[in-house]
Design an enzyme around this catalytic site. Structure first.
Site, PDB file in Angstrom:
ATOM      1  N   GLY A  82       0.805  -1.215   0.000  1.00  0.00           N
ATOM      2  CA  GLY A  82       0.000   0.000   0.000  1.00  0.00           C
ATOM      3  C   GLY A  82       0.836   1.262   0.000  1.00  0.00           C
ATOM      4  O   GLY A  82       2.068   1.241   0.088  1.00  0.00           O
ATOM      5  N   GLY A  84       2.548   3.756   1.543  1.00  0.00           N
ATOM      6  CA  GLY A  84       3.088   4.056   2.855  1.00  0.00           C
ATOM      7  C   GLY A  84       3.422   5.518   3.065  1.00  0.00           C
ATOM      8  O   GLY A  84       3.584   5.967   4.202  1.00  0.00           O
ATOM      9  N   ARG A  85       3.509   6.286   1.970  1.00  0.00           N
ATOM     10  CA  ARG A  85       3.837   7.724   2.084  1.00  0.00           C
ATOM     11  C   ARG A  85       3.122   8.533   1.009  1.00  0.00           C
ATOM     12  O   ARG A  85       3.632   9.553   0.551  1.00  0.00           O
ATOM     13  CB  ARG A  85       5.350   7.925   1.979  1.00  0.00           C
ATOM     14  CG  ARG A  85       5.974   7.386   0.687  1.00  0.00           C
ATOM     15  CD  ARG A  85       7.413   7.822   0.565  1.00  0.00           C
ATOM     16  NE  ARG A  85       8.045   7.307  -0.652  1.00  0.00           N
ATOM     17  CZ  ARG A  85       9.194   7.759  -1.147  1.00  0.00           C
ATOM     18  NH1 ARG A  85       9.820   8.750  -0.559  1.00  0.00           N
ATOM     19  NH2 ARG A  85       9.701   7.236  -2.234  1.00  0.00           N
ATOM     20  N   LYS A 143       2.933  12.133  -3.303  1.00  0.00           N
ATOM     21  CA  LYS A 143       3.943  11.194  -2.805  1.00  0.00           C
ATOM     22  C   LYS A 143       4.898  11.931  -1.875  1.00  0.00           C
ATOM     23  O   LYS A 143       5.519  12.919  -2.275  1.00  0.00           O
ATOM     24  CB  LYS A 143       4.696  10.598  -4.002  1.00  0.00           C
ATOM     25  CG  LYS A 143       5.795   9.611  -3.685  1.00  0.00           C
ATOM     26  CD  LYS A 143       6.342   9.078  -4.995  1.00  0.00           C
ATOM     27  CE  LYS A 143       7.484   8.109  -4.815  1.00  0.00           C
ATOM     28  NZ  LYS A 143       7.989   7.601  -6.118  1.00  0.00           N
ATOM     29  N   ARG A 222      -2.277  -1.209  -9.884  1.00  0.00           N
ATOM     30  CA  ARG A 222      -1.054  -1.950 -10.157  1.00  0.00           C
ATOM     31  C   ARG A 222      -1.363  -3.439 -10.212  1.00  0.00           C
ATOM     32  O   ARG A 222      -2.445  -3.870  -9.785  1.00  0.00           O
ATOM     33  CB  ARG A 222      -0.024  -1.686  -9.053  1.00  0.00           C
ATOM     34  CG  ARG A 222       0.209  -0.197  -8.776  1.00  0.00           C
ATOM     35  CD  ARG A 222       0.483   0.049  -7.303  1.00  0.00           C
ATOM     36  NE  ARG A 222       0.559   1.484  -6.992  1.00  0.00           N
ATOM     37  CZ  ARG A 222       1.675   2.193  -7.017  1.00  0.00           C
ATOM     38  NH1 ARG A 222       2.812   1.606  -7.309  1.00  0.00           N
ATOM     39  NH2 ARG A 222       1.651   3.472  -6.744  1.00  0.00           N
ATOM     40  N   ASP A 291       4.201  -4.346  -7.483  1.00  0.00           N
ATOM     41  CA  ASP A 291       3.500  -3.146  -7.029  1.00  0.00           C
ATOM     42  C   ASP A 291       3.964  -1.902  -7.780  1.00  0.00           C
ATOM     43  O   ASP A 291       3.432  -0.812  -7.552  1.00  0.00           O
ATOM     44  CB  ASP A 291       3.673  -2.947  -5.515  1.00  0.00           C
ATOM     45  CG  ASP A 291       5.133  -2.894  -5.093  1.00  0.00           C
ATOM     46  OD1 ASP A 291       5.837  -3.878  -5.326  1.00  0.00           O
ATOM     47  OD2 ASP A 291       5.564  -1.875  -4.533  1.00  0.00           O
ATOM     48  N   ASN A 292       4.927  -2.060  -8.687  1.00  0.00           N
ATOM     49  CA  ASN A 292       5.402  -0.932  -9.492  1.00  0.00           C
ATOM     50  C   ASN A 292       5.090  -1.127 -10.969  1.00  0.00           C
ATOM     51  O   ASN A 292       5.735  -0.507 -11.824  1.00  0.00           O
ATOM     52  CB  ASN A 292       6.913  -0.747  -9.318  1.00  0.00           C
ATOM     53  CG  ASN A 292       7.278  -0.248  -7.936  1.00  0.00           C
ATOM     54  OD1 ASN A 292       6.443   0.309  -7.237  1.00  0.00           O
ATOM     55  ND2 ASN A 292       8.512  -0.468  -7.529  1.00  0.00           N
ATOM     56  N   ASP A 301       6.531   5.050 -10.647  1.00  0.00           N
ATOM     57  CA  ASP A 301       7.461   4.899  -9.524  1.00  0.00           C
ATOM     58  C   ASP A 301       8.922   4.924  -9.966  1.00  0.00           C
ATOM     59  O   ASP A 301       9.634   3.930  -9.878  1.00  0.00           O
ATOM     60  CB  ASP A 301       7.163   3.621  -8.730  1.00  0.00           C
ATOM     61  CG  ASP A 301       5.947   3.781  -7.841  1.00  0.00           C
ATOM     62  OD1 ASP A 301       5.673   4.914  -7.408  1.00  0.00           O
ATOM     63  OD2 ASP A 301       5.260   2.781  -7.583  1.00  0.00           O
TER      64      ASP A 301
END
Length: 556
Positions: A82, A84-85, A143, A222, A291-292, A301
């Site tokens: 997920g 995270g930032r 982000k 994703r 996830d990217n 990303d």
């Protein structure tokens, strides 16, 4: 600002707010993209605009949320990753995509309370507006906004200025050369200092300026989103997610006999073309985890990414790729592996009979290698002035591409300059001109490397002296000349500049020290990558010392 994704799939996000920013300030604003999205770029440069870009003061009714996804990171399964930032803010209309009525800058960019569940979201008195085509909407995602419920371990959730500027510059270059990519609306400094290990001595800690990247994407779904959907909500959530992706990215798939399968087939082709395009410009993503990989077919990303200087198929630049899983040469294999994981998540909705679902997925995935190879050959052939007619390249064209790339690797020839050096040779019609001195009488690169200097870019570069002296290269030139290369095609296909690793890092270091000028200079050049820019020495081929041991960092 609303998110159709979170409205339709609330299970895949957690409502959250950005942490406070002591003194938000817009560092870079993407004027063209802002106007395309109906935003006022000048307003984004104000304190109000900086508050939007940092997520600290949002338009009324906005419900920011951290997105949920899982993923295979360097081959290891993580069931819950997920944002995270990061936070998804919502959708913006893209005028370039044919949105019928672009929202006014004031309506989109005016700040206001944005607590989850704000009653202003109802808009009960708003006039009726034409429903936008979902494919014309773009997601705005921030982000570096601080920790979210998905933050792992001791991560602070912050981003620092250098890596966010890197993502901005790289995205604009890839967009300028026609490669599908997420883009940055802008980068804003938060006014906070963030502790990070010193790159020169990781035992030391330095404080770097915090920043937030405002990223724009067709969507942020994703492969890992599908993996998370299957593991947490089962086939029904996967079905709903697939339907959303079809509506957003591939509406034609809705008319297919098996829409989820057709979605998967289109994703396979999009990723094959994307990776081939990366290779053509020498781009190394660096972190091709599931996830990217975006379902949209856009690159996403860009943390520790880099570009080839010397053509080295084994090049790895990422500080976190400690096992060398994602070198330049392995990007297609990594993409295909990720697509296999995507297929596994989709199996329950491809067919009710498990074995039949596996067969369908395997048939679709088997289309990746030929699609990738055809696109790769087409792009590299164009760089040497040869056209690919039909589905497959002629054997002579394919041999010309592969033989040249093999020689470039053996001599560590510059990936960008080698193609540029062939253009005046094609224009002259005389293959003997590729003598190592080019059209400008440049000194051999070995001399320049020893002195730590480089020739002025923009004019056609000289070929690598070792490559030029190789009899096999001279034989290759004769064969290539017989194929009739088109120099106009070469000039349209081969960028004159790329975001050179050493130059971009020097500029990012300067920006973190308070001087943004070098980044702006590079950004201007790579936003017009096919133009001749006399006097711009910053993006020339690096000296030998500048190419050794280059490492990139994602700034977490």
């Amino acid at each position: 600002m609303r998110s159709s994704f979170l409205q339709d799939l609330p299970e895949l996000g957690i409502a959250w707010r950005a942490q406070s920013a002591p003194a938000p300030r817009s560092v870079l604003v993407n004027d063209g993209l802002a106007a395309q999205l109906g935003l006022d770029p000048q307003r984004l440069r104000t304190r109000t605009g900086a508050a939007l870009l940092t997520g600290t003061d949002l338009p009324a009714g906005t419900r920011p949320a951290a997105l949920a996804y899982a993923g295979h990171q360097f081959g290891g399964w993580s069931p819950r990753l997920g944002d995270g930032r990061a936070l998804l803010l919502g959708d913006l209309p893209d005028a370039a995509a044919g949105f019928p009525e672009a929202a006014s800058p004031e309506a989109v960019a005016s700040p206001g309370p944005a607590a989850p569940g704000d009653a202003a979201d109802a808009d009960v008195d708003a006039p009726a507006r034409e429903t936008p085509d979902p494919a014309s909407l773009r997601e705005l995602h921030l982000k570096g906004i601080g920790r979210t419920p998905f933050a792992r371990g001791g991560a602070d959730g912050n981003a620092v200025l250098g890596p966010m500027l890197r993502e901005h510059v790289v995205g604009e270059f890839l967009h300028a050369v026609g490669i599908p990519t997420t883009r940055s609306l802008g980068v804003a400094a938060t006014g906070a200092l963030v502790p990070r290990p010193d790159r020169a001595d990781p035992r030391r800690t330095v404080e770097l300026p915090g920043a937030v990247l405002a990223r724009v994407a067709h969507s942020h779904v994703r492969v890992g989103t599908f993996q998370y959907a299957l593991s947490t909500g089962g086939p029904e959530l996967v079905r709903r997610l697939a339907h959303w992706c079809i509506t957003r990215h591939h509406p034609e798939a809705a008319d297919a006999a098996n829409p989820p399968l057709e979605l998967y087939r289109r994703v396979v082709f999009a990723q094959a073309r994307l990776v081939a395009a990366w290779e053509a410009v020498g781009f190394v993503h660096g972190v091709m985890n599931t996830d990217n990989m975006a379902l949209s077919g856009q690159g996403i990303d860009y943390g520790p990414c880099a570009f080839l200087d010397a053509h080295d198929p084994d090049a790895v630049f990422s500080s976190i790729d400690r096992t060398g899983r994602y070198p330049y040469r392995n990007q297609a294999a990594a993409a295909q592996w990720n697509l296999a994981r995507c297929a596994e998540a989709l199996l329950p909705v491809l067919d009710a009979e498990p074995d039949r679902a596996v067969d369908l997925a395997q048939e679709a995935l088997a289309e990746f290698p030929p699609a990738y190879e055809a696109e790769r050959l087409r792009l590299f052939a164009a760089r040497i002035g040869l056209r690919v007619q039909g589905e497959a390249a002629a054997p002579s064209t394919a041999a010309a591409v592969e033989d040249l790339l093999g020689l470039m690797a053996q001599h560590a020839a510059d990936h960008t300059d080698t193609f540029g050096a062939l253009i005046p040779v094609a224009e002259s019609g005389d293959p003997a001109r590729a003598d190592g001195h080019g059209s400008r009488g440049a000194r051999p690169r070995a001399e320049r490397a020893a002195e730590g200097t480089r020739d002025e870019p923009g004019a056609d570069p000289s070929p690598d002296p070792g490559l030029a002296a190789d009899p096999r290269f001279r034989e290759w030139l004769a064969r290539w000349h017989q194929l009739g290369p088109d120099p106009a095609l070469m000039r349209r296909s081969a960028p004159r500049v790329v975001p050179r690793n050493h130059a971009l890092q020097e500029a990012l270091d300067a920006a973190e020290a308070g001087e943004i000028g070098p980044v702006l200079e590079i950004l201007d050049a790579v936003s017009h990558p096919f133009e001749h820019r006399p006097g711009n020495t910053r993006l020339g081929a690096p000296s030998g010392a500048q190419t050794r041991g280059f490492t990139t960092y994602c700034g977490t």
